[in-house]
Design an enzyme around this catalytic site. Structure first.
Site, PDB file in Angstrom:
ATOM      1  NE  ARG A 232     -41.897  33.184 -26.914  1.00  0.00           N
ATOM      2  CZ  ARG A 232     -42.020  31.843 -27.706  1.00  0.00           C
ATOM      3  NH1 ARG A 232     -43.425  31.714 -28.247  1.00  0.00           N
ATOM      4  NH2 ARG A 232     -41.228  30.983 -27.938  1.00  0.00           N
ATOM      5  CD  GLU A 261     -47.940  32.153 -22.518  1.00  0.00           C
ATOM      6  OE1 GLU A 261     -47.079  30.749 -22.808  1.00  0.00           O
ATOM      7  OE2 GLU A 261     -48.087  32.666 -23.415  1.00  0.00           O
ATOM      8  CG  HIS A 293     -48.007  28.754 -25.689  1.00  0.00           C
ATOM      9  ND1 HIS A 293     -47.270  29.970 -25.305  1.00  0.00           N
ATOM     10  CD2 HIS A 293     -47.461  28.319 -26.822  1.00  0.00           C
ATOM     11  CE1 HIS A 293     -46.278  29.797 -25.889  1.00  0.00           C
ATOM     12  NE2 HIS A 293     -46.270  28.829 -26.934  1.00  0.00           N
TER      13      HIS A 293
END
Length: 328
Positions: A232, A261, A293
């Protein structure tokens, strides 16, 4: 059940359609937020991903719209106000372990790419440049790697590292006996970070791990260490990491996640000016590798996510035990 699926990409739709157990599903490209919550009106459940926002304001809107269930198609739940969801009596279910190997292998891919500079070699060769200048790496064999968090993903990563012959040190409040049997050396966070050649983060984001890698911790690192984050974005203090890159404390950085993000990842900004100075600065560094991601993005992981997601919905609908429920 009527299920509204937010933040949908084509791969989400393909796999969720394949494993649908008979529910009425509406796929939405938009992320869930205060501005978009109204489109879930009349749906009993929402299916959300990592960058969908389920704060108090959104939960209030969803409750008014008749929401009964929240299903996360991910393991993390830091984007959900769990105490308030509990207060509203809306269960939150997640996918706790869709494919630990998928994320662990992506972390290893970042390490190998940064170390041996294969991304730069690829671009050179395409231009007819076969020079090996400035492409030198180091052997991973016998290098010391610090693994922060040894849950399912961290353990899968440790097994990969042992295959490379690395010395593996780890920090976790709950050490794994299986990992200790494998030869992983547990210690305090400071001891684990201090002499590591590579640091890889595999822990959840919560109040105790927010900015786990900060200016104070960065000062303790071995000069030139590699930092990898596939967990994260909020685990690292971005401004402090940029300073550490400039000073050479961090020799290279691999990110599959970024603190801000949600504004950019999963979208195409190739024709736009990115309105985030820290992100554009990171992209400009020659020793930084960022992916959007994609650590979870394997066929095996997407299949498992879809299966468990509909299993969670079926469990609630049938009144069965909610084994994947997340409590505050």
């Amino acid at each position: 059940m009527k299920v509204a699926v937010f933040s949908t990409n084509q791969y989400d739709q393909d796999f969720l359609t394949q494993y649908n157990t008979g529910h009425e599903v509406k796929f939405l490209k938009v992320s869930l937020s205060e501005e978009t919550a109204a489109v879930a009106f009349g749906y009993e459940a929402v299916c959300v991903f990592v960058n969908d926002k389920l704060n108090k304001a959104v939960l209030d809107l969803l409750a008014v719209a008749g929401l009964k269930l929240i299903v996360l198609r991910c393991a993390g739940f830091n984007n959900v106000d769990l105490p308030y969801a509990e207060e509203l009596n809306i269960p939150v279910l997640r996918v706790p372990a869709y494919s630990p190997e998928a994320v662990a292998e992506h972390a290893m891919a970042l390490i190998l790419t940064l170390n041996r500079k294969t991304h730069k070699a690829y671009n050179r060769v395409r231009e007819g440049n076969f020079s090996l200048e400035k492409l030198m790496g180091v052997n991973l064999f016998q290098r010391t790697v610090a693994v922060i968090g040894t849950g399912n993903i961290g353990q899968a990563f440790c097994r990969i590292l042992k295959g490379f012959g690395c010395t593996v040190k780890a920090y976790d409040p709950y050490p794994s006996s299986d990992m200790q049997d494998l030869g992983v050396i547990y210690g305090t966070l400071e001891d684990t970070l201090r002499d590591a050649d590579i640091i890889s983060l595999h822990c959840p984001l919560n109040s105790s791990t927010q900015y786990l890698i900060n200016e104070n911790q960065l000062k303790q690192l071995k000069r030139g260490a590699m930092l990898i984050n596939t967990s994260r974005g909020g685990l690292i203090h971005t401004h402090a990491v940029i300073k550490a890159l400039k000073s050479g404390i961090i020799g290279s950085l691999g990110l599959d996640v970024y603190e801000q993000e949600s504004e950019f990842f999963f979208h195409d900004f190739s024709e736009d000016v990115i309105q985030d100075d820290q992100l554009t600065q990171l992209i400009s560094f020659p020793n930084v590798l960022i992916t959007g991601h994609q650590g979870f993005l394997t066929a095996e992981a997407l299949s498992e996510i879809a299966k468990v997601t509909f299993g969670n919905i079926d469990a609630w609908y049938s009144g069965s035990e909610l084994v994947n429920r997340v409590r505050p």
